[in-house]
Design a protein around this motif. Structure first.
Motif, PDB file in Angstrom:
ATOM      1  N   ASN A 290     -14.658  -7.209 -15.915  1.00 28.83           N
ATOM      2  CA  ASN A 290     -14.764  -8.126 -14.765  1.00 28.83           C
ATOM      3  C   ASN A 290     -13.432  -8.323 -14.048  1.00 28.83           C
ATOM      4  N   ILE A 291     -12.716  -7.220 -13.862  1.00 26.91           N
ATOM      5  CA  ILE A 291     -11.411  -7.281 -13.201  1.00 26.91           C
ATOM      6  C   ILE A 291     -11.588  -7.022 -11.709  1.00 26.91           C
ATOM      7  N   ALA A 292     -11.223  -8.001 -10.894  1.00 28.37           N
ATOM      8  CA  ALA A 292     -11.275  -7.854  -9.438  1.00 28.37           C
ATOM      9  C   ALA A 292     -10.127  -6.965  -8.982  1.00 28.37           C
ATOM     10  N   VAL A 293     -10.413  -6.081  -8.016  1.00 22.49           N
ATOM     11  CA  VAL A 293      -9.438  -5.081  -7.597  1.00 22.49           C
ATOM     12  C   VAL A 293      -9.026  -5.291  -6.140  1.00 22.49           C
ATOM     13  N   HIS A 294      -7.694  -5.315  -5.921  1.00 21.67           N
ATOM     14  CA  HIS A 294      -7.104  -5.282  -4.584  1.00 21.67           C
ATOM     15  C   HIS A 294      -6.358  -3.957  -4.501  1.00 21.67           C
ATOM     16  N   GLY A 295      -6.785  -3.060  -3.613  1.00 22.92           N
ATOM     17  CA  GLY A 295      -6.177  -1.743  -3.605  1.00 22.92           C
ATOM     18  C   GLY A 295      -5.867  -1.217  -2.226  1.00 22.92           C
ATOM     19  N   ASP A 296      -5.171  -0.076  -2.194  1.00 22.41           N
ATOM     20  CA  ASP A 296      -4.919   0.579  -0.918  1.00 22.41           C
ATOM     21  C   ASP A 296      -6.196   1.277  -0.456  1.00 22.41           C
ATOM     22  N   ALA A 309      -5.907  -4.353  -0.198  1.00 19.65           N
ATOM     23  CA  ALA A 309      -4.770  -5.197  -0.578  1.00 19.65           C
ATOM     24  C   ALA A 309      -3.966  -5.602   0.646  1.00 19.65           C
ATOM     25  N   GLU A 310      -3.472  -6.826   0.618  1.00 16.34           N
ATOM     26  CA  GLU A 310      -2.532  -7.295   1.621  1.00 16.34           C
ATOM     27  C   GLU A 310      -1.122  -7.168   1.042  1.00 16.34           C
ATOM     28  N   GLU A 311      -0.120  -7.368   1.865  1.00 14.52           N
ATOM     29  CA  GLU A 311       1.264  -7.239   1.411  1.00 14.52           C
ATOM     30  C   GLU A 311       1.547  -8.135   0.210  1.00 14.52           C
ATOM     31  N   MET A 312       1.012  -9.360   0.228  1.00 15.76           N
ATOM     32  CA  MET A 312       1.268 -10.313  -0.850  1.00 15.76           C
ATOM     33  C   MET A 312       0.710  -9.847  -2.192  1.00 15.76           C
ATOM     34  N   ASP A 313      -0.313  -8.986  -2.161  1.00 17.93           N
ATOM     35  CA  ASP A 313      -0.911  -8.530  -3.422  1.00 17.93           C
ATOM     36  C   ASP A 313       0.048  -7.668  -4.233  1.00 17.93           C
ATOM     37  N   ILE A 323      -6.249  -7.490 -10.256  1.00 11.16           N
ATOM     38  CA  ILE A 323      -5.178  -6.497 -10.326  1.00 11.16           C
ATOM     39  C   ILE A 323      -5.019  -5.828  -8.970  1.00 11.16           C
ATOM     40  N   ALA A 324      -3.795  -5.464  -8.635  1.00 10.85           N
ATOM     41  CA  ALA A 324      -3.517  -4.663  -7.449  1.00 10.85           C
ATOM     42  C   ALA A 324      -3.352  -3.209  -7.891  1.00 10.85           C
ATOM     43  N   ILE A 325      -3.927  -2.269  -7.120  1.00 14.98           N
ATOM     44  CA  ILE A 325      -3.838  -0.849  -7.490  1.00 14.98           C
ATOM     45  C   ILE A 325      -3.293  -0.050  -6.313  1.00 14.98           C
ATOM     46  N   LYS A 326      -2.230   0.700  -6.583  1.00 14.47           N
ATOM     47  CA  LYS A 326      -1.535   1.509  -5.584  1.00 14.47           C
ATOM     48  C   LYS A 326      -1.596   2.977  -6.002  1.00 14.47           C
ATOM     49  N   THR A 327      -1.978   3.860  -5.079  1.00 10.13           N
ATOM     50  CA  THR A 327      -1.966   5.295  -5.367  1.00 10.13           C
ATOM     51  C   THR A 327      -0.657   5.900  -4.861  1.00 10.13           C
ATOM     52  N   VAL A 328      -0.170   6.899  -5.592  1.00 11.05           N
ATOM     53  CA  VAL A 328       1.085   7.562  -5.214  1.00 11.05           C
ATOM     54  C   VAL A 328       0.933   9.066  -5.366  1.00 11.05           C
ATOM     55  N   ASP A 329       1.829   9.787  -4.671  1.00 14.84           N
ATOM     56  CA  ASP A 329       1.816  11.249  -4.735  1.00 14.84           C
ATOM     57  C   ASP A 329       2.664  11.790  -5.876  1.00 14.84           C
ATOM     58  N   ASP A 330       3.652  10.995  -6.314  1.00 22.37           N
ATOM     59  CA  ASP A 330       4.532  11.476  -7.389  1.00 22.37           C
ATOM     60  C   ASP A 330       5.237  10.305  -8.055  1.00 22.37           C
ATOM     61  N   ILE A 331       5.981  10.611  -9.090  1.00 25.30           N
ATOM     62  CA  ILE A 331       6.657   9.578  -9.874  1.00 25.30           C
ATOM     63  C   ILE A 331       7.745   8.880  -9.064  1.00 25.30           C
ATOM     64  N   ASP A 332       8.383   9.589  -8.147  1.00 25.01           N
ATOM     65  CA  ASP A 332       9.432   8.964  -7.340  1.00 25.01           C
ATOM     66  C   ASP A 332       8.862   7.834  -6.480  1.00 25.01           C
ATOM     67  N   HIS A 337       8.098   1.980  -5.600  1.00 20.65           N
ATOM     68  CA  HIS A 337       7.216   0.818  -5.455  1.00 20.65           C
ATOM     69  C   HIS A 337       7.641  -0.288  -6.418  1.00 20.65           C
ATOM     70  N   ILE A 338       7.985   0.081  -7.638  1.00 17.73           N
ATOM     71  CA  ILE A 338       8.451  -0.906  -8.617  1.00 17.73           C
ATOM     72  C   ILE A 338       9.781  -1.511  -8.163  1.00 17.73           C
ATOM     73  N   GLU A 339      10.645  -0.700  -7.616  1.00 15.20           N
ATOM     74  CA  GLU A 339      11.926  -1.195  -7.107  1.00 15.20           C
ATOM     75  C   GLU A 339      11.707  -2.212  -5.985  1.00 15.20           C
ATOM     76  N   ASP A 340      10.701  -1.963  -5.150  1.00 13.61           N
ATOM     77  CA  ASP A 340      10.431  -2.833  -4.004  1.00 13.61           C
ATOM     78  C   ASP A 340       9.752  -4.143  -4.394  1.00 13.61           C
ATOM     79  N   TYR A 341       8.879  -4.095  -5.411  1.00 10.84           N
ATOM     80  CA  TYR A 341       8.037  -5.256  -5.699  1.00 10.84           C
ATOM     81  C   TYR A 341       8.172  -5.816  -7.122  1.00 10.84           C
ATOM     82  N   GLY A 342       8.839  -5.118  -7.997  1.00  9.55           N
ATOM     83  CA  GLY A 342       8.941  -5.572  -9.379  1.00  9.55           C
ATOM     84  C   GLY A 342       9.835  -6.786  -9.529  1.00  9.55           C
ATOM     85  N   THR A 343       9.689  -7.466 -10.655  1.00 10.97           N
ATOM     86  CA  THR A 343      10.490  -8.659 -10.945  1.00 10.97           C
ATOM     87  C   THR A 343      11.467  -8.427 -12.094  1.00 10.97           C
ATOM     88  N   LYS A 344      11.648  -7.154 -12.459  1.00  8.47           N
ATOM     89  CA  LYS A 344      12.606  -6.756 -13.500  1.00  8.47           C
ATOM     90  C   LYS A 344      12.228  -7.303 -14.873  1.00  8.47           C
TER      91      LYS A 344
END
Length: 421
Positions: A290-296, A309-313, A323-332, A337-344
């Motif tokens: 029962n996990i609600a999804v906010h995605g690209d 997903a909105e920017e705040m997600d 949960i927010a779900i983001k698709t990517v083309d590669d590990i970089d 994305h983690i650098e931009d939005y992570g909390t360390k």
């Protein structure tokens, strides 16, 4: 005398009393501290009904204010939880005492002996929200590491915290630790909290534990050094070379084991190729829990019921079954994305490619990074520390789960035979 002046005078007396008590506590033996922790544990268990009666007042007030379910869960106590508090104190008593530990030593050419040893920080100011367990956990860790503590809990748990501290004070009167070593600020006035931020003549360090707004308020306004604990926008990155069963098991554990804690996963980053091959399995796993999804846009197309997903997600700490779900083309792209939005706080990669794992763990800036494991292990107990006072996301003094050694500093002790320079 105005109410503000009265609170200020009382706070001054409390912090001064804590500083004086810290001088006594800092020279007590390990046995004296351990014996006191056992006395505290036994008395908490004995007086559990009194604590529950006080907690019921906070629960009723929380219902009236319509607090969210996750908040109420953190606030609520039971006999079993109080027993857990007590057992936590016993576990802290069983830990190695860091005070007096010789970190390093050497002898100079002139015969002067140099030793670097662990000593208490002194007085810890603990500012936290609706977790009555923190009142006990923080006190146990502070006392074992030779520190006095000034507790400032949130207004939502005021009755619970006061009852817990009253019980602990009664217990401390039967020990060699002065009860003044544990101070509780019994005021819900925010101005009193702001005054606490500036008591640097009596308090050596502040530790905030709670939501982002609380932590920001302490960091922005304190004139006392802050050991910053961070909110947890934790990411799971599923790489193109991830084993599907392993990835889904880790994701579900990190998201659902305890959704309201800071080491729960809030964002899934998934490689497009892996998603194309495993979207049905991912969809089924999310639906089953029962996990609600906010995605690209790609996720909205792939997973039925997902919302765009909105920017705040991308920066939100959901603390629930979302949960927010983001698709990517590669590990970089994932790392960026983690650098931009992570909390360390805590970040994980799921992959069978060792070079990708090394790259992720080297480049991602966080207190804890994982390869093929759940972020739920960023916890003092889970990592073998016995207990923690919080998760530090800063880089100075302490980082990650803060156990006993994080509540110490060091002192250089030199022994000579008349050497002069």
């Amino acid at each position: 005398m105005s109410l503000l002046t009265k609170h200020h005078t009382h706070l001054e007396a409390q912090t001064l009393a804590a500083k004086k008590a810290a001088k006594i506590l800092g020279i007590l033996s390990t046995k004296e501290k351990n014996d006191a922790l056992h006395v505290l544990a036994n008395h908490l268990e004995k007086e559990y009904k009194r604590i529950l009666e006080a907690n019921n007042k906070d629960i009723e007030a929380g219902r009236d204010k319509e607090y969210e379910a996750a908040f109420m869960d953190r606030l609520a106590l039971s006999k079993e939880r109080i027993i857990e508090f007590a057992n936590g104190l016993r576990e802290v008593a069983a830990l190695e005492d860091p005070i007096g530990e010789e970190i390093s030593s050497w002898t100079l050419d002139n015969g002067l002996k140099v030793s670097n040893v662990r000593v208490p920080l002194g007085v810890i100011g603990m500012i936290y929200e609706a977790r009555p367990n923190v009142t006990v956990d923080a006190t146990g860790l502070a006392l074992k590491s030779g520190n006095a503590i000034v507790l400032k809990g949130g207004s939502s748990a005021i009755h619970s915290n006061k009852a817990i501290v009253d019980v602990m004070h009664e217990a401390l009167e039967k020990t060699t630790i002065p009860k003044e070593a544990v101070q509780f600020i019994n005021s819900t006035d925010r101005k009193t909290t702001q005054q606490l931020f500036t008591k640097k003549e009596h308090i050596d360090v502040l530790i905030p534990r709670g939501g982002g707004s609380l932590i920001k308020a302490v960091v922005d306004n304190a004139t006392i050094p802050v050991l910053e604990t961070g909110v947890g926008n934790c990411h799971i990155y599923i790489d193109q070379e991830a084993d599907a069963d392993k990835a889904l098991s880790i994701l579900i554990n990190a998201k659902t084991d305890r959704p309201a804690v800071c080491n729960a996963a809030e964002t899934l980053i998934v490689h497009q190729r892996w998603l194309n091959e495993n979207k049905q399995g991912l969809t089924d796993a999310l639906k089953a829990h029962n996990i609600a999804v906010h995605g690209d846009s790609m996720i909205v197309d792939a997973i039925p019921g997902a919302v765009l997903a909105e920017e705040m997600d991308w920066e939100k700490e959901y603390l629930g079954l979302e949960i927010a779900i983001k698709t990517v083309d590669d590990i970089d792209e994932a790392i960026q994305h983690i650098e931009d939005y992570g909390t360390k706080h805590s970040e994980a990669i799921i992959t069978e490619d060792q070079s990708s794992a090394r790259k992720f763990m080297s480049l991602v800036d966080a207190a804890a990074v994982y390869h093929n494991a759940s972020t739920r292990f960023t916890d003092g107990g889970a990592l073998g520390f016995g207990a923690e006072i919080g998760i530090s996301t800063q880089k100075l003094h302490a980082r990650g789960p803060m156990g006993l050694s994080a509540l110490t500093t060091s002192k250089y002790c030199m022994t000579g035979s008349g050497q002069i320079r």
